[in-house]
Design a protein around this motif. Structure first.
Motif, PDB file in Angstrom:
ATOM      1  N   UNK A 110       6.603 -12.992  14.600  1.00  0.00           N
ATOM      2  CA  UNK A 110       6.734 -14.316  15.176  1.00  0.00           C
ATOM      3  C   UNK A 110       5.852 -14.420  16.414  1.00  0.00           C
ATOM      4  N   UNK A 111       5.443 -15.626  16.722  1.00  0.00           N
ATOM      5  CA  UNK A 111       4.735 -15.907  17.959  1.00  0.00           C
ATOM      6  C   UNK A 111       5.079 -17.304  18.444  1.00  0.00           C
ATOM      7  N   UNK A 112       5.382 -17.424  19.742  1.00  0.00           N
ATOM      8  CA  UNK A 112       5.719 -18.712  20.346  1.00  0.00           C
ATOM      9  C   UNK A 112       4.902 -18.857  21.621  1.00  0.00           C
ATOM     10  N   UNK A 113       4.299 -20.011  21.823  1.00  0.00           N
ATOM     11  CA  UNK A 113       3.562 -20.276  23.055  1.00  0.00           C
ATOM     12  C   UNK A 113       3.913 -21.668  23.567  1.00  0.00           C
ATOM     13  N   UNK A 114       3.988 -21.799  24.886  1.00  0.00           N
ATOM     14  CA  UNK A 114       4.261 -23.064  25.562  1.00  0.00           C
ATOM     15  C   UNK A 114       3.180 -23.285  26.603  1.00  0.00           C
ATOM     16  N   UNK A 115       2.780 -24.531  26.800  1.00  0.00           N
ATOM     17  CA  UNK A 115       1.761 -24.817  27.808  1.00  0.00           C
ATOM     18  C   UNK A 115       2.025 -26.174  28.442  1.00  0.00           C
ATOM     19  N   UNK A 116       1.607 -26.281  29.694  1.00  0.00           N
ATOM     20  CA  UNK A 116       1.755 -27.514  30.454  1.00  0.00           C
ATOM     21  C   UNK A 116       0.582 -27.591  31.425  1.00  0.00           C
ATOM     22  N   UNK A 117      -0.051 -28.752  31.492  1.00  0.00           N
ATOM     23  CA  UNK A 117      -1.132 -28.961  32.448  1.00  0.00           C
ATOM     24  C   UNK A 117      -1.040 -30.370  33.000  1.00  0.00           C
ATOM     25  N   UNK A 118      -1.156 -30.497  34.320  1.00  0.00           N
ATOM     26  CA  UNK A 118      -1.184 -31.803  34.969  1.00  0.00           C
ATOM     27  C   UNK A 118      -2.428 -31.881  35.846  1.00  0.00           C
ATOM     28  N   UNK A 119      -3.052 -33.057  35.851  1.00  0.00           N
ATOM     29  CA  UNK A 119      -4.182 -33.343  36.722  1.00  0.00           C
ATOM     30  C   UNK A 119      -3.925 -34.710  37.341  1.00  0.00           C
ATOM     31  N   UNK A 120      -3.805 -34.731  38.666  1.00  0.00           N
ATOM     32  CA  UNK A 120      -3.462 -35.955  39.382  1.00  0.00           C
ATOM     33  C   UNK A 120      -4.626 -36.319  40.302  1.00  0.00           C
ATOM     34  N   UNK A 121      -5.368 -37.381  39.914  1.00  0.00           N
ATOM     35  CA  UNK A 121      -6.475 -37.875  40.729  1.00  0.00           C
ATOM     36  C   UNK A 121      -5.946 -38.942  41.687  1.00  0.00           C
ATOM     37  N   UNK A 122      -6.304 -38.815  42.959  1.00  0.00           N
ATOM     38  CA  UNK A 122      -5.822 -39.782  43.946  1.00  0.00           C
ATOM     39  C   UNK A 122      -6.504 -41.133  43.794  1.00  0.00           C
ATOM     40  N   UNK A 123      -7.751 -41.151  43.310  1.00  0.00           N
ATOM     41  CA  UNK A 123      -8.518 -42.401  43.257  1.00  0.00           C
ATOM     42  C   UNK A 123      -8.827 -42.853  41.834  1.00  0.00           C
ATOM     43  N   UNK A 124      -8.103 -42.349  40.829  1.00  0.00           N
ATOM     44  CA  UNK A 124      -8.394 -42.721  39.446  1.00  0.00           C
ATOM     45  C   UNK A 124      -7.112 -42.690  38.621  1.00  0.00           C
ATOM     46  N   UNK A 125      -6.979 -43.620  37.674  1.00  0.00           N
ATOM     47  CA  UNK A 125      -5.806 -43.586  36.788  1.00  0.00           C
ATOM     48  C   UNK A 125      -5.948 -42.586  35.642  1.00  0.00           C
TER      49      UNK A 125
END
Length: 658
Positions: free
Chosen positions: A559-574
């Motif tokens: 078995x193999x399980x992987x989880x990932x999370x990435x956030x990118x927050x730009x102050x001047x762009x949506x």
């Protein structure tokens, strides 16, 4: 006389006017079902389209092996067989059925096998299934033929290989059309100087005619010719060959003709000399010179660059280096001069718990440029568009409205906001594929655009980078990177701002073997980065975690399980990112069959439009003596806003080797 001198003695029992040496082959039946459904809009404006393509193929293939006079004189491998195919295409309940007979045919004649000079002629006519994207396939008819001539080192000091190939590929599905032909000539010549080094020359010439692409867009007849020449020489000298001189030369020419209209020829040439000296086990130095010429059809550019470096390691825990670089660049009304020096120090310190590796680098550059034009063109930048991930264009300050995206053969021009979208974040421009468009998932495209040259000015820039990595154990480490950049305008006024920036990154990595009744490996990484920049300040965070078995628990499977999370927050762009995803994997062997199941899912809810993608697949392979069965069930689903596309693919093959 030469042939008699180079050939090994012939055995009398091997000599024959014609001898049949063997036969092999297979019978197979294959079933394929490829279904797709697209949904767009909401409420009363919601629309749905479905397409299903299925086919049943039965084939017989027989390969024969023989030779004329002697196995080392001329061997013949010839095979082929008939294909009976039944198909059905259903587009929104409009059904078309077909049946027909196809054939496979392959042949290769090899002469003087194993001799100093040998070669072969070959021909192939096949009907493969091409995977275009997850859950999407295309039935092809391909023809390939050509010749190969080889001269080995036994024939002379300069062994060579000459190859010529012509290939044709045709196919059609409900969404794609393929009609390509390519002629390819390859020549490789090399010389080995033993301990002193080697040199190799390679020439490649090609012509490609393409009328391929998505049926949802106009397809242009595109023809391209390309020539490339590369020379790679690497020489060693000094005691035990400790010094090295590298000389690389290259030249490339490419021309496109689109619907009978010739585009400007693109030419580039490069020359590199790189000298690397090892004065002692502790001291090394290097110096290089690089010349490049590039004419993209808009303007010709010339670049001269010089670089040198000195590296000193007084002991195994300390490294010191100095480097300098100078570059001059000229392209029509634009010229640039760049000078820079740098220094770095690295140190490894043993600690009561693990070890600490630190490094610091300082670099100072002065650059002056003169621009009598506002912008310049980038032509033919290659970009790969996978899923809904945005790709950043190489050059900053892209001129709005100048971007043109084409297929790799330039047979199609894609449409903005239908096939792809462009977003600008600070200085950079990003390109993203749209799920409802004509660009395949993972397709490579060509991008043309104009970019701002920046005007006439001079500036100085100082960069500092600090890295620290604390390896507490061989399986666990934490790290820090601090970067600061300070820019100062010396003369003139640039057309875009040159700002100071600062970034700080923290992270940790771990990979641990575990024994909780079964052998496992678990690990992952976390990172957090903050970039302080007036144009595009950014906070980025990411985390990945995985667990996988090293041996099947209870003899069930791995078995193999992987989880990932990435956030990118730009102050001047949506154009933010909030990506969540996971992966599941299972492999086992049961009843003599190999079984694997995979699921990958990701969803980005950070930007103006939610984007999700999932790919699932189950594969089975069973073999009993000469009988083989393979089966595959794959499903892909992609959503962007109110658009959804789903693909389901079923493949089954039963094959009996003869």
């Amino acid at each position: 006389m030469m042939l008699a001198a180079t050939c090994a003695p012939l055995r009398a029992e091997d000599v024959a006017l014609f001898a049949f040496t063997g036969m092999e082959g297979h019978v197979a039946t294959r079933y394929l079902d490829d279904r797709s459904a697209t949904t767009q809009g909401s409420g009363i404006a919601r629309s749905r389209s479905e397409q299903a393509e299925s086919g049943w193929r039965n084939e017989l293939f027989v390969m024969t092996n023989s030779y004329i006079y002697h196995p080392n004189f001329l061997t013949l491998d010839v095979g082929g067989g008939p294909i009976l195919q039944f198909g059905e295409l259903d587009v929104d309940n409009d059904t078309t059925r077909s049946r027909g007979a196809l054939y496979n045919l392959v042949g290769r004649a090899t002469f003087l096998r194993g001799k100093p000079v040998n070669g072969s002629l070959f021909y192939e006519h096949l009907n493969p299934t091409l995977s275009l994207a997850p859950g999407e396939v295309l039935q092809q008819e391909t023809t390939r033929y050509g010749a190969e001539l080889v001269s080995t080192p036994a024939a002379g000091a300069w062994p060579a290989r000459l190859e010529f190939t012509r290939s044709e590929a045709n196919g059609r599905s409900g969404e794609r059309l393929m009609n390509d032909r390519q002629d390819l000539l390859n020549l490789r010549i090399g010389r080995d100087f033993g301990d002193s080094g080697s040199t190799q020359l390679q020439y490649q010439g090609s012509r490609q005619d393409s009328v391929s692409g998505s049926t949802a867009l106009p397809i242009q007849a595109a023809a391209s010719t390309a020539h490339s020449l590369n020379v790679d020489t690497r020489l060693h000298f000094g005691a035990n060959g400790k010094h090295e001189l590298i000389n690389l030369l290259s030249m490339n020419r490419r021309r496109y003709v689109i619907d009978g209209n010739a585009e400007p020829e693109q030419v580039d040439a490069n020359a590199l000399l790189d000298l690397r000296l090892k004065h002692s086990p502790e001291l090394a130095s290097s110096g290089s010179w690089h010349y490049s010429f590039n004419d993209n059809g808009d303007r010709a550019a010339f670049t001269h660059a010089f670089a040198s470096a000195l590296d000193w390691s007084p002991d195994k825990d300390l490294e010191l280096s100095l480097d300098a670089r100078a570059e001059n660049h000229r392209a029509g009304p634009f010229s640039m001069s760049d000078r820079g020096v740098g220094a770095s120090v690295g140190h490894v310190q043993a600690l009561p718990l693990g070890s600490l590796r630190t490094s610091y680098r300082l670099r100072h550059e002065r650059r002056s440029q003169r621009a009598q034009a506002q912008d310049a063109l980038m032509i033919g930048e290659r970009a790969s568009l996978a899923g809904s991930t945005a790709t950043t264009l190489v050059l900053p300050h892209v001129v709005a409205g100048s971007v043109v995206v084409s297929s790799a053969t330039r047979s199609q021009v894609y449409l903005e906001n239908i096939d792809y979208e462009l977003t600008t974040v600070g200085r950079t421009t990003r390109l993203r594929r749209l799920a409802g468009g004509a660009i395949l998932d993972g397709e490579e495209v060509l991008v043309d655009y104009a970019y701002d040259l920046g005007g006439t000015f001079a500036h100085a820039q100082t960069d500092q980078t600090l890295n620290a990595n604390w390896a507490l154990t061989p399986q666990f480490s934490i790290y820090l990177r601090e970067h600061r950049s300070a820019a100062e305008v010396l003369t003139g006024t640039p057309s875009f701002p040159l700002d100071d920036s600062r970034s700080r990154l923290f992270g940790a990595r771990a990979d641990f073997p575990l024994h909780a009744g079964v052998a496992l490996t678990a690990g992952g990484s976390v990172e957090r980065e903050k970039i302080e920049d007036r144009l595009s300040p950014l906070t980025r965070a990411s985390a990945e975690l995985y667990v996988q078995t090293e041996e099947p628990p209870f003899d069930i499977g791995n078995f193999g399980v992987s989880l990932r999370r990435m956030t990118m927050d730009y102050a001047n762009s949506p154009q933010d990112m909030d990506l969540r995803g996971y992966g599941l994997r299972f492999t086992t062997r049961r009843f003599g069959a190999d079984l694997s199941a995979v699921r990958n899912f990701e969803c980005d809810s950070g930007g103006p439009m939610m984007r999700c993608r999932s790919n699932d697949a189950i594969n089975v392979q069973w073999r009993e003596r000469r009988l083989t069965m393979t089966a595959r069930l794959a499903r892909g689903r992609e959503t962007q806003g109110d658009f959804e596309r789903a693909h389901t693919l079923v493949q089954f093959t039963l094959r009996r080797d003869l």
